[in-house]
Design a protein around this motif. Sequence first.
Motif, PDB file in Angstrom:
ATOM      1  N   VAL A  74     -13.922  34.194 -17.685  1.00 21.25           N
ATOM      2  CA  VAL A  74     -15.134  34.331 -18.503  1.00 21.25           C
ATOM      3  C   VAL A  74     -15.849  35.616 -18.156  1.00 21.25           C
ATOM      4  O   VAL A  74     -16.324  36.348 -19.036  1.00 21.25           O
ATOM      5  CB  VAL A  74     -16.043  33.109 -18.300  1.00 21.25           C
ATOM      6  CG1 VAL A  74     -17.345  33.294 -19.071  1.00 21.25           C
ATOM      7  CG2 VAL A  74     -15.339  31.842 -18.739  1.00 21.25           C
ATOM      8  N   ARG A  75     -15.959  35.902 -16.881  1.00 20.92           N
ATOM      9  CA  ARG A  75     -16.657  37.113 -16.437  1.00 20.92           C
ATOM     10  C   ARG A  75     -16.008  38.368 -17.016  1.00 20.92           C
ATOM     11  O   ARG A  75     -16.680  39.263 -17.508  1.00 20.92           O
ATOM     12  CB  ARG A  75     -16.648  37.161 -14.911  1.00 20.92           C
ATOM     13  CG  ARG A  75     -17.354  38.375 -14.329  1.00 20.92           C
ATOM     14  CD  ARG A  75     -17.354  38.328 -12.822  1.00 20.92           C
ATOM     15  NE  ARG A  75     -16.052  38.573 -12.256  1.00 20.92           N
ATOM     16  CZ  ARG A  75     -15.384  37.722 -11.489  1.00 20.92           C
ATOM     17  NH1 ARG A  75     -15.895  36.543 -11.216  1.00 20.92           N
ATOM     18  NH2 ARG A  75     -14.192  38.023 -11.005  1.00 20.92           N
ATOM     19  N   ASN A  76     -14.690  38.410 -16.949  1.00 18.99           N
ATOM     20  CA  ASN A  76     -13.988  39.587 -17.466  1.00 18.99           C
ATOM     21  C   ASN A  76     -14.115  39.700 -18.974  1.00 18.99           C
ATOM     22  O   ASN A  76     -14.255  40.805 -19.519  1.00 18.99           O
ATOM     23  CB  ASN A  76     -12.514  39.516 -17.063  1.00 18.99           C
ATOM     24  CG  ASN A  76     -12.325  39.651 -15.572  1.00 18.99           C
ATOM     25  OD1 ASN A  76     -13.187  40.185 -14.874  1.00 18.99           O
ATOM     26  ND2 ASN A  76     -11.208  39.150 -15.060  1.00 18.99           N
ATOM     27  N   ALA A  77     -14.045  38.537 -19.656  1.00 19.99           N
ATOM     28  CA  ALA A  77     -14.171  38.578 -21.112  1.00 19.99           C
ATOM     29  C   ALA A  77     -15.540  39.076 -21.537  1.00 19.99           C
ATOM     30  O   ALA A  77     -15.668  39.919 -22.447  1.00 19.99           O
ATOM     31  CB  ALA A  77     -13.913  37.193 -21.692  1.00 19.99           C
ATOM     32  N   LYS A  78     -16.584  38.588 -20.876  1.00 13.53           N
ATOM     33  CA  LYS A  78     -17.940  39.024 -21.221  1.00 13.53           C
ATOM     34  C   LYS A  78     -18.174  40.466 -20.795  1.00 13.53           C
ATOM     35  O   LYS A  78     -18.953  41.191 -21.432  1.00 13.53           O
ATOM     36  CB  LYS A  78     -18.966  38.094 -20.568  1.00 13.53           C
ATOM     37  CG  LYS A  78     -18.879  36.659 -21.064  1.00 13.53           C
ATOM     38  CD  LYS A  78     -19.001  36.581 -22.580  1.00 13.53           C
ATOM     39  CE  LYS A  78     -18.806  35.182 -23.098  1.00 13.53           C
ATOM     40  NZ  LYS A  78     -18.875  35.115 -24.578  1.00 13.53           N
ATOM     41  N   ARG A  79     -17.496  40.882 -19.737  1.00 15.98           N
ATOM     42  CA  ARG A  79     -17.644  42.282 -19.328  1.00 15.98           C
ATOM     43  C   ARG A  79     -17.028  43.213 -20.372  1.00 15.98           C
ATOM     44  O   ARG A  79     -17.585  44.273 -20.686  1.00 15.98           O
ATOM     45  CB  ARG A  79     -16.967  42.514 -17.983  1.00 15.98           C
ATOM     46  CG  ARG A  79     -17.323  43.871 -17.360  1.00 15.98           C
ATOM     47  CD  ARG A  79     -16.569  44.098 -16.074  1.00 15.98           C
ATOM     48  NE  ARG A  79     -17.150  45.166 -15.283  1.00 15.98           N
ATOM     49  CZ  ARG A  79     -16.948  46.462 -15.493  1.00 15.98           C
ATOM     50  NH1 ARG A  79     -16.196  46.842 -16.508  1.00 15.98           N
ATOM     51  NH2 ARG A  79     -17.515  47.368 -14.706  1.00 15.98           N
ATOM     52  N   LYS A  80     -15.889  42.813 -20.899  1.00 11.02           N
ATOM     53  CA  LYS A  80     -15.279  43.624 -21.957  1.00 11.02           C
ATOM     54  C   LYS A  80     -16.196  43.690 -23.172  1.00 11.02           C
ATOM     55  O   LYS A  80     -16.330  44.741 -23.815  1.00 11.02           O
ATOM     56  CB  LYS A  80     -13.931  43.036 -22.347  1.00 11.02           C
ATOM     57  CG  LYS A  80     -12.866  43.196 -21.267  1.00 11.02           C
ATOM     58  CD  LYS A  80     -11.547  42.609 -21.724  1.00 11.02           C
ATOM     59  CE  LYS A  80     -10.472  42.786 -20.657  1.00 11.02           C
ATOM     60  NZ  LYS A  80      -9.173  42.189 -21.075  1.00 11.02           N
ATOM     61  N   GLN A  81     -16.820  42.541 -23.473  1.00  7.66           N
ATOM     62  CA  GLN A  81     -17.753  42.541 -24.598  1.00  7.66           C
ATOM     63  C   GLN A  81     -18.955  43.430 -24.315  1.00  7.66           C
ATOM     64  O   GLN A  81     -19.439  44.157 -25.194  1.00  7.66           O
ATOM     65  CB  GLN A  81     -18.197  41.111 -24.884  1.00  7.66           C
ATOM     66  CG  GLN A  81     -19.061  40.970 -26.138  1.00  7.66           C
ATOM     67  CD  GLN A  81     -19.388  39.526 -26.454  1.00  7.66           C
ATOM     68  OE1 GLN A  81     -18.913  38.622 -25.764  1.00  7.66           O
ATOM     69  NE2 GLN A  81     -20.187  39.314 -27.477  1.00  7.66           N
ATOM     70  N   LEU A  82     -19.442  43.371 -23.067  1.00  7.81           N
ATOM     71  CA  LEU A  82     -20.552  44.246 -22.664  1.00  7.81           C
ATOM     72  C   LEU A  82     -20.140  45.710 -22.770  1.00  7.81           C
ATOM     73  O   LEU A  82     -20.905  46.553 -23.256  1.00  7.81           O
ATOM     74  CB  LEU A  82     -20.980  43.912 -21.233  1.00  7.81           C
ATOM     75  CG  LEU A  82     -22.008  44.858 -20.595  1.00  7.81           C
ATOM     76  CD1 LEU A  82     -23.316  44.840 -21.366  1.00  7.81           C
ATOM     77  CD2 LEU A  82     -22.229  44.499 -19.128  1.00  7.81           C
ATOM     78  N   GLU A  83     -18.927  46.026 -22.309  1.00 12.27           N
ATOM     79  CA  GLU A  83     -18.447  47.400 -22.399  1.00 12.27           C
ATOM     80  C   GLU A  83     -18.393  47.856 -23.855  1.00 12.27           C
ATOM     81  O   GLU A  83     -18.806  48.970 -24.188  1.00 12.27           O
ATOM     82  CB  GLU A  83     -17.064  47.504 -21.756  1.00 12.27           C
ATOM     83  CG  GLU A  83     -17.068  47.319 -20.246  1.00 12.27           C
ATOM     84  CD  GLU A  83     -15.666  47.342 -19.681  1.00 12.27           C
ATOM     85  OE1 GLU A  83     -14.711  47.418 -20.489  1.00 12.27           O
ATOM     86  OE2 GLU A  83     -15.520  47.265 -18.460  1.00 12.27           O
TER      87      GLU A  83
END
Length: 868
Positions: free
Chosen positions: A387-396
Amino acid sequence: MATTVDCCATQLIDGDGGFNVTGLDNFIKTSNMFSCGLSYAVVAIMGPQSSGKSTLMNHLFHTSFREMDAFRGRSQTTKGIWIAKCTGIEPCTIAMDLEGTDGRERGEDDTAFEKQSALFALAVSDIVLINMWCHDIGREQAANKPLLKTVFQVMMRLFSPRKTTLLFVIRDKTKVYLLYPLLRMRPSVLYFYSVLYFYSMISHVCFFLSTQTPLENLEPILREDIQKIWDSVPKPQAHVHTPLGEFFNVEVTALSSYEDKEDKFKEEVAQLRQRFYHSIAPGGLAGDRRGVVPASAFSLSAQHMWKVIRENKDLDLPAHKVMVATVRCEEIAYEKLSQLRSDKGWLELEEAVQLGPVQGFGEKLSSIIDTYFSLYDEETIFFDESVRNAKRKQLESNALDIVYPAYTTMIGHLRSKALDDFKTKLDQALNNGEGFAASVQTWTHSILLEFDKGSDDASVRQAKWGASKVRDKLRRDIDSHALAVRNAKLLEITTNFEKQLAKALAEPVESLFEAGGKDTWLSVRKLLKRETEAAVSEFLDRVAGFELEEETIESMQQSLRDYARKLVENKAREEAGKVLIRMKDRFSTVFNHDNDSLPRVWTGNEDIRAITRDARSASMKLLSDMAAIRLDEKPDNIERVLDLSLINKTSAAASSQYTDREVSMDPLASSTWEEVSPEDILISPVQCKSLWRQFQGETEYTITQAIAAQEAYKRNNNWLPPAWTIMAMAIFGFNEFMMLLKNPLLILGLFVAYLIGKALWVQLDVAGEFRHGTLPGILSISSKVFPTVMNLLKRLAEEAQGNPAPERTEQHHSDQTFRNQTQKPDSVSSSISNSGLSSVGSSDGDSEYSTTNLSQRQRTNIPQAELS
């Protein structure tokens, strides 16, 4: 609610099941739990009502949970679930005090809240204390057997449950020596006593623990009895064969009576407190912490758990963990995105890039973005990795969407600057005389390298943006500008050479056409070829630096040759429009000048017919030259046709060599010339015939004037008598002639008289005087005879004395007299010629051209008369 600065005790869930969201958020803030990450532990305590749970928690963790007042009776003290921060324990430890079980306030059958609170505690807590009284051992209800069954049953409602530590705390332990020897009996005897107490196995174990027997010797027995309870609990199909150790770590401890042995109690509690230090470390008291959530998401997790439990649903901890991570990561990402939008450094950079290129743009922007990505990573490091990585990609992605317009603006500035630099450098190189193709290649490579360097400087580390498309557009713009400059330069060069050709061909071609020589078109072709080849050779040298394709160069050469040819053709058409004027001028020149280009004096000896024929032939030659364009060296018979049709037509018609059929045929009755293409025809045969007719009409007067001048000259210069008179005088004057021969002195006297008479004739200008009439001549001569005789006598006297001055004066006067005498016939011829030329010029409307030629010829007539 009791609160202190240290413990921050807060009611989390009230007696009716209401969740205190605001209180929990305030608790997390005031206890500084938000920044703990995963470095925190939750300890919950369960047990019967009024079993001293709050008292134990207050002494164990230095909290301030509300305790029961024994003087006011035994009743429910803790309602719902309370939490407080444990003081002086690292890591941060949260104590959770649950409402007691088996209370009269809830009633006999109302166990729903007990199960819900137990499930909530198992889902949230790392360590669960089970508080048990020693004197209740052996009882069905008070021994917490229903509580253990409840704990085991609700544990089955957790999907992939976490491994929780169950710490059994035996309160108010006592000495019982009667049962101690049983532990030393043979197994058969021990089995007998076990059968007696099988209905309260847990009570037996707890009873044994109440003795002075060491706990490490009784713990296996306790585990065995707990295992039996675990085996007896109904389980879902997935956990039928799951061992107890997969769900619980079982720990046992005992405490002395708080009322009877307070000091001993506190000492034992202090020892137990030490076990909670670093409880989450490997090998610590806490469990495996598989379902733990970061402290920042504890409030959200607790709310969701209690909601699911209240709705009587099974609690899926992995899904719950993902849900919490999703919500919190989205909140954190949104927060960082908002901070990025309002970041002062970003706003300044965005404003600066609108005005022009910014040095170090990419590094500055990457640093700003990296700051917020790092903050996101720090705050979400304990959440579910996927989840953290997925949301980080979205943030990026969202962050890069914010800064992308600034990046494109920066790249746009770099492209515009590179294109402007290329234009400037190329102009400078061309002005310095460098080759076009070499300059374009050199500066294109240099500018593209500079653009690549700038785009690398502007690149953002977090993005995979490339400037290849902008670079391709820049390359296309450079090629387009270079092509435009090349076309402009080539056009300028071509225009200059066209002007050069026009200057080199226009006037010389006009002069050749005007001269109308024997080989006019041959001279024109030679001139055209010479000037064209010279221009083409120089043109090739000028365009060598452009490195043009062979086809392009050949096309440009051909274009230059075509321009030169077209220029000559246009000049020929222009001259063809003035052919009548040229013909009349040529006729006047040939007719009025001899072979030495001297003006003719019509003395009567000239063959006017032959002269007229020559003049007309010269004019016809000019007409034949201008009848068609002859730049391709193709033979034609235009001159022959014109000569036969115009010059020799009269004589041919008069001779008997031509039949009536041949005479009736007119070669000029056509609109085209044989062997001449229509594009090359300047004057058609019909037009030639019409022009010749007009030419003849306008030159008739010149011929007539010449004939009249010749006759006038003959009349004015015929002093001799008729031939018969001369014959008669010879016959009848023979005797006088013989007398003169016999008397020399008489001959000498006559000779002297002749000389004197001749001198008087010259001095008196007798011929000139009689030109105005006989009577005026006689009167004028009579008035000048005496002065003239005196002047002669004076001059003879001076010559006799040896003075040469009178001789020169007399000679000068004699020459002047001779000039005056010879001027008369010339004046007649000059007047006739001038009048003829004037008539020719006035007939065609070109008065200025004719007047100029006439004035020149009038100025040349007087010296010619003197020479003759």
